[in-house]
Design an enzyme around this catalytic site. Structure first.
Site, PDB file in Angstrom:
ATOM      1  N   THR A   1       0.850  -1.191   0.000  1.00 47.94           N
ATOM      2  CA  THR A   1       0.000   0.000   0.000  1.00 47.94           C
ATOM      3  C   THR A   1       0.882   1.236   0.000  1.00 47.94           C
ATOM      4  O   THR A   1       1.927   1.262   0.655  1.00 47.94           O
ATOM      5  CB  THR A   1      -0.947   0.006   1.222  1.00 47.94           C
ATOM      6  OG1 THR A   1      -1.782   1.167   1.177  1.00 47.94           O
ATOM      7  CG2 THR A   1      -0.187   0.007   2.532  1.00 47.94           C
TER       8      THR A   1
ATOM      9  N   HIS B   1       2.634 -11.506  14.226  1.00 52.26           N
ATOM     10  CA  HIS B   1       3.725 -12.031  15.034  1.00 52.26           C
ATOM     11  C   HIS B   1       3.484 -13.477  15.460  1.00 52.26           C
ATOM     12  O   HIS B   1       4.410 -14.165  15.930  1.00 52.26           O
ATOM     13  CB  HIS B   1       3.910 -11.151  16.286  1.00 52.26           C
ATOM     14  CG  HIS B   1       5.320 -11.108  16.790  1.00 52.26           C
ATOM     15  ND1 HIS B   1       6.298 -11.956  16.336  1.00 52.26           N
ATOM     16  CD2 HIS B   1       5.920 -10.318  17.719  1.00 52.26           C
ATOM     17  CE1 HIS B   1       7.446 -11.697  16.960  1.00 52.26           C
ATOM     18  NE2 HIS B   1       7.231 -10.708  17.809  1.00 52.26           N
TER      19      HIS B   1
END
Length: 405
Positions: A314, A366
């Site tokens: 993006t 994560h």
């Protein structure tokens, strides 16, 4: 004969849609294969096509919701209807005797076309007149774009009055879907963002050096996103965990790289996907990005073009963003955020120099991606952008080979 036009199916999971806009008036005459409405789903905007010529009878108003299979309108093939107004470019030519007089009072407009548009027109044997004849309606966006180009100032999307009225507008299916997805990402992933900065000098020098030659050969300008897409593909091959995703208790690691490119449109953020990026050159990426972005802006992306993707890029820099934490595009596990380029003082070999710098942000899940892989991936992207020829595996004339010149 009365022909019913039903809301088309748009995927197994889609049962409800909204009519975004009618492109022809109730009671007007429409022609066979004419686009008469835009149907908005939670994934894309689809056109509603007239199967035959006739008089249009609208049954579902613009903005209203409908179920797949509902009758949106009918066409009376025997009804004449009132002909929709046509632009000057599509009206029948005047009689020979009146041609000179019309030519005097109505100067022929100069039509501009981008190199990419010209390239696509050549591929499909179309000329400017054919494109103009295919236009059915000038929308507010086109008018505001012309005003913006003439004044140099972005056109205002709304005019505020002295009153205190509040306008209530229902969310489109796409906007509702985006809202739910964004909330679920924050609640269901362990999202973390790591940052770095990249010196854009090498890429910008390449663009300045070869811009004219690139445009002449490929029919469009050489941008920035294609370099980052290529760099990410090379880095993802080295760090496949960043290209992976979680499926229940399993980790899925594709043997391919499909990168989604976020495109801002009036209807919301679209993320069309470029397939098998690992096999594409920068020139082919540039063409693919331009074509998908254009289709997104005119709401003509298919469900297939919006589905899948193993990684997303993006670019908030086009709006002036200096730094941000992009949100994951599920079920993907990582997204790269580009930002604006600003000249800043940096220290190189003990000396302070001014360089065009960009902050990069990599948001990642994560649960799947550890800090070592995420940071190493971003450092590798930085390395490729600062030394673009490292993205090549071989070749003597590195710069021209990289740009397919």
């Amino acid at each position: 004969m009365i022909i019913e036009i039903k809301i088309p199916g748009a995927g197994e999971s889609i049962t409800e849609v909204a009519i975004g806009n009618w492109l022809a008036d109730h009671g007007s005459r429409v022609e066979k294969d004419q686009e008469i409405a835009e149907v908005e789903t939670d994934k894309a905007t689809l056109p509603l096509i007239a199967p035959e010529s006739g008089q249009l009878n609208i049954l579902v108003k613009a903005g209203d919701k409908a179920q797949v299979g509902d009758v949106a309108c009918t066409i009376d093939t025997e009804g004449k209807g009132e002909a929709a107004p046509r632009s000057e470019a599509t009206k029948a030519p005047p009689a020979a005797g009146a041609a000179a007089a019309v030519e005097e009072v109505t100067p022929k407009p100069t039509i501009k076309a981008t190199p990419l548009a010209k390239n696509i027109m050549q591929q499909h044997n179309l000329d400017i007149d054919a494109i103009i004849r295919g236009l059915r309606k000038i929308t507010r966006q086109e008018v505001e774009m012309v005003i913006s180009n003439q004044s140099g100032v972005p056109a205002s999307p709304a005019v505020f009055t002295s009153g205190r009225d509040i306008t209530r507008t229902p969310m489109s299916p796409l906007r509702r879907k985006l809202s739910k997805r964004l909330v679920s990402v924050k609640n269901e992933t362990a999202m973390l963002t790591t940052f770095n900065e990249v010196d854009m000098s090498a890429v910008m020098d390449l663009r300045r050096k070869y811009q004219s030659l690139f445009q002449e050969k490929h029919g469009l300008k050489l941008g920035l996103v294609s370099f980052f897409t290529k760099a990410c593909a090379e880095a993802l091959a080295l760090f496949p965990r960043v290209n992976s995703m979680i499926d229940g208790d399993d980790i899925l690691t594709p043997g391919f790289i499909d990168i989604a490119i976020a495109v801002q449109t009036d209807k919301g953020l679209m993320v069309p996907v470029i397939r098998d990026v690992q096999h594409l050159s920068i020139s082919r990426l540039e063409i693919a990005i331009a074509e998908l972005a254009q289709k997104a802006r005119i709401a003509r992306l298919s469900i297939e073009e919006m589905t899948g993707g193993t990684f997303t890029i993006t670019n908030g820099g086009v709006f002036g963003s200096m730094l941000s934490t992009p949100i994951l595009n599920p079920p993907q596990s990582a997204i790269l955020g580009m930002h604006n380029i600003t000249e800043r003082p940096v220290v190189i070999s003990g000396s302070i120099v001014v360089r065009p710098m960009m902050y990069l942000a990599l948001s990642y899940d994560h649960r799947l991606i550890d800090g070592r892989d995420s940071v190493s991936f971003l450092v590798k992207v930085k390395e490729f952008i600062e030394s673009p020829l490292k993205m090549l595996k071989e070749g003597e004339e590195g710069e021209k080979l990289l740009l397919d010149l």
